[in-house]
Design a protein around this motif. Sequence first.
Motif, mmCIF file in Angstrom:
data_model
loop_
_atom_site.group_PDB
_atom_site.id
_atom_site.type_symbol
_atom_site.label_atom_id
_atom_site.label_comp_id
_atom_site.label_asym_id
_atom_site.label_seq_id
_atom_site.Cartn_x
_atom_site.Cartn_y
_atom_site.Cartn_z
ATOM 1 N N ARG A 1 7.776 -3.073 9.973
ATOM 2 C CA ARG A 1 7.052 -3.918 10.922
ATOM 3 C C ARG A 1 5.616 -4.149 10.466
ATOM 4 N NH1 ARG A 1 3.647 -2.444 14.623
ATOM 5 N NH2 ARG A 1 4.363 -0.292 14.650
ATOM 6 N N VAL A 2 4.930 -3.101 10.044
ATOM 7 C CA VAL A 2 3.546 -3.231 9.609
ATOM 8 C C VAL A 2 3.457 -4.127 8.366
ATOM 9 C CG1 VAL A 2 1.587 -1.951 8.639
ATOM 10 C CG2 VAL A 2 2.797 -1.063 10.641
ATOM 11 N N ALA A 3 4.356 -3.942 7.420
ATOM 12 C CA ALA A 3 4.337 -4.737 6.193
ATOM 13 C C ALA A 3 4.605 -6.217 6.484
ATOM 14 C CB ALA A 3 5.365 -4.195 5.202
ATOM 15 N N LYS B 1 12.097 -4.022 1.923
ATOM 16 C CA LYS B 1 12.873 -2.802 2.144
ATOM 17 C C LYS B 1 11.863 -1.713 2.454
ATOM 18 C CE LYS B 1 16.556 -4.151 -0.948
ATOM 19 N NZ LYS B 1 17.355 -3.849 -2.140
ATOM 20 N N ALA B 2 12.119 -0.940 3.504
ATOM 21 C CA ALA B 2 11.174 0.102 3.902
ATOM 22 C C ALA B 2 11.926 1.336 4.355
ATOM 23 C CB ALA B 2 10.274 -0.410 5.014
ATOM 24 N N ALA B 3 11.226 2.475 4.272
ATOM 25 C CA ALA B 3 11.828 3.754 4.650
ATOM 26 C C ALA B 3 12.002 3.872 6.156
ATOM 27 C CB ALA B 3 10.980 4.906 4.116
ATOM 28 N N THR B 4 11.101 3.252 6.933
ATOM 29 C CA THR B 4 11.202 3.343 8.396
ATOM 30 C C THR B 4 10.992 1.963 9.016
ATOM 31 O OG1 THR B 4 8.843 3.733 8.784
ATOM 32 C CG2 THR B 4 10.212 5.682 8.344
ATOM 33 N N ASP B 5 11.430 1.833 10.246
ATOM 34 C CA ASP B 5 11.233 0.572 10.971
ATOM 35 C C ASP B 5 9.751 0.268 11.146
ATOM 36 O OD1 ASP B 5 13.954 0.324 11.201
ATOM 37 O OD2 ASP B 5 14.044 1.042 13.264
ATOM 38 N N ARG B 6 8.955 1.286 11.417
ATOM 39 C CA ARG B 6 7.520 1.083 11.620
ATOM 40 C C ARG B 6 6.863 0.550 10.342
ATOM 41 N NH1 ARG B 6 2.627 3.577 10.901
ATOM 42 N NH2 ARG B 6 1.099 3.193 12.541
ATOM 43 N N LEU C 1 0.812 -1.213 0.000
ATOM 44 C CA LEU C 1 0.000 0.000 0.000
ATOM 45 C C LEU C 1 0.848 1.268 0.000
ATOM 46 C CD1 LEU C 1 -2.781 -1.097 2.510
ATOM 47 C CD2 LEU C 1 -2.885 -1.029 0.014
ATOM 48 N N SER C 2 2.000 1.212 0.612
ATOM 49 C CA SER C 2 2.869 2.383 0.687
ATOM 50 C C SER C 2 3.942 2.314 -0.395
ATOM 51 C CB SER C 2 3.543 2.459 2.056
ATOM 52 O OG SER C 2 4.511 3.492 2.048
ATOM 53 N N PRO C 3 4.168 3.410 -1.093
ATOM 54 C CA PRO C 3 5.265 3.423 -2.075
ATOM 55 C C PRO C 3 6.636 3.407 -1.414
ATOM 56 C CG PRO C 3 4.267 5.596 -1.901
ATOM 57 C CD PRO C 3 3.428 4.663 -1.058
ATOM 58 N N LEU C 4 6.676 3.561 -0.090
ATOM 59 C CA LEU C 4 7.942 3.562 0.643
ATOM 60 C C LEU C 4 8.333 2.174 1.135
ATOM 61 C CD1 LEU C 4 7.398 6.850 2.666
ATOM 62 C CD2 LEU C 4 8.639 6.543 0.508
ATOM 63 N N VAL C 5 7.546 1.160 0.759
ATOM 64 C CA VAL C 5 7.845 -0.225 1.118
ATOM 65 C C VAL C 5 7.974 -1.027 -0.166
ATOM 66 C CG1 VAL C 5 7.014 -2.299 2.290
ATOM 67 C CG2 VAL C 5 6.585 -0.056 3.297
ATOM 68 N N ARG C 6 9.047 -1.773 -0.279
ATOM 69 C CA ARG C 6 9.278 -2.632 -1.453
ATOM 70 C C ARG C 6 9.389 -4.078 -0.992
ATOM 71 N NH1 ARG C 6 7.622 0.810 -4.698
ATOM 72 N NH2 ARG C 6 8.968 2.505 -5.333
ATOM 73 N N ARG C 7 8.774 -4.975 -1.762
ATOM 74 C CA ARG C 7 8.798 -6.396 -1.429
ATOM 75 C C ARG C 7 9.167 -7.165 -2.692
ATOM 76 N NH1 ARG C 7 3.126 -8.151 0.034
ATOM 77 N NH2 ARG C 7 2.880 -7.741 -2.164
ATOM 78 N N SER C 8 9.999 -8.174 -2.522
ATOM 79 C CA SER C 8 10.338 -9.031 -3.656
ATOM 80 C C SER C 8 10.306 -10.483 -3.210
ATOM 81 C CB SER C 8 11.715 -8.678 -4.221
ATOM 82 O OG SER C 8 12.725 -8.910 -3.259
ATOM 83 N N PHE C 9 9.980 -11.356 -4.145
ATOM 84 C CA PHE C 9 9.913 -12.788 -3.893
ATOM 85 C C PHE C 9 10.906 -13.501 -4.789
ATOM 86 C CE2 PHE C 9 5.526 -11.357 -3.105
ATOM 87 C CZ PHE C 9 5.361 -11.793 -1.803
ATOM 88 N N SER C 10 11.463 -14.582 -4.288
ATOM 89 C CA SER C 10 12.281 -15.463 -5.116
ATOM 90 C C SER C 10 12.146 -16.876 -4.560
ATOM 91 C CB SER C 10 13.744 -15.016 -5.119
ATOM 92 O OG SER C 10 14.278 -15.014 -3.814
#
Length: 66
Positions: free
Chosen positions: A36-38, A28-33, A7-16
């Motif tokens: 954690r939420v992601a 990868k996220a801009a903040t620890d919070r 939902l946030s453009p500041l969080v990136r997720r990848s699968f392999s």
Amino acid sequence: MYVDVELSPLVRRSFSQVEGSVLRTEYKAATDRMLRVAVNGFMESVGVVLGVMEELDVDVLDDEGQ
């Protein structure tokens, strides 16, 4: 495989896929919070998937009857 985007453009997720049946998920996220939420949301989804797999697993039902 289609996966909902974060939902946030500041969080990136990848699968392999590694070692055949292991799914590696990297965040990868801009903040620890945000991280954690992601990750918490992802773990809730994994729990739902595992619960459904357990409910629908024919082999488990067969083993319980023996």
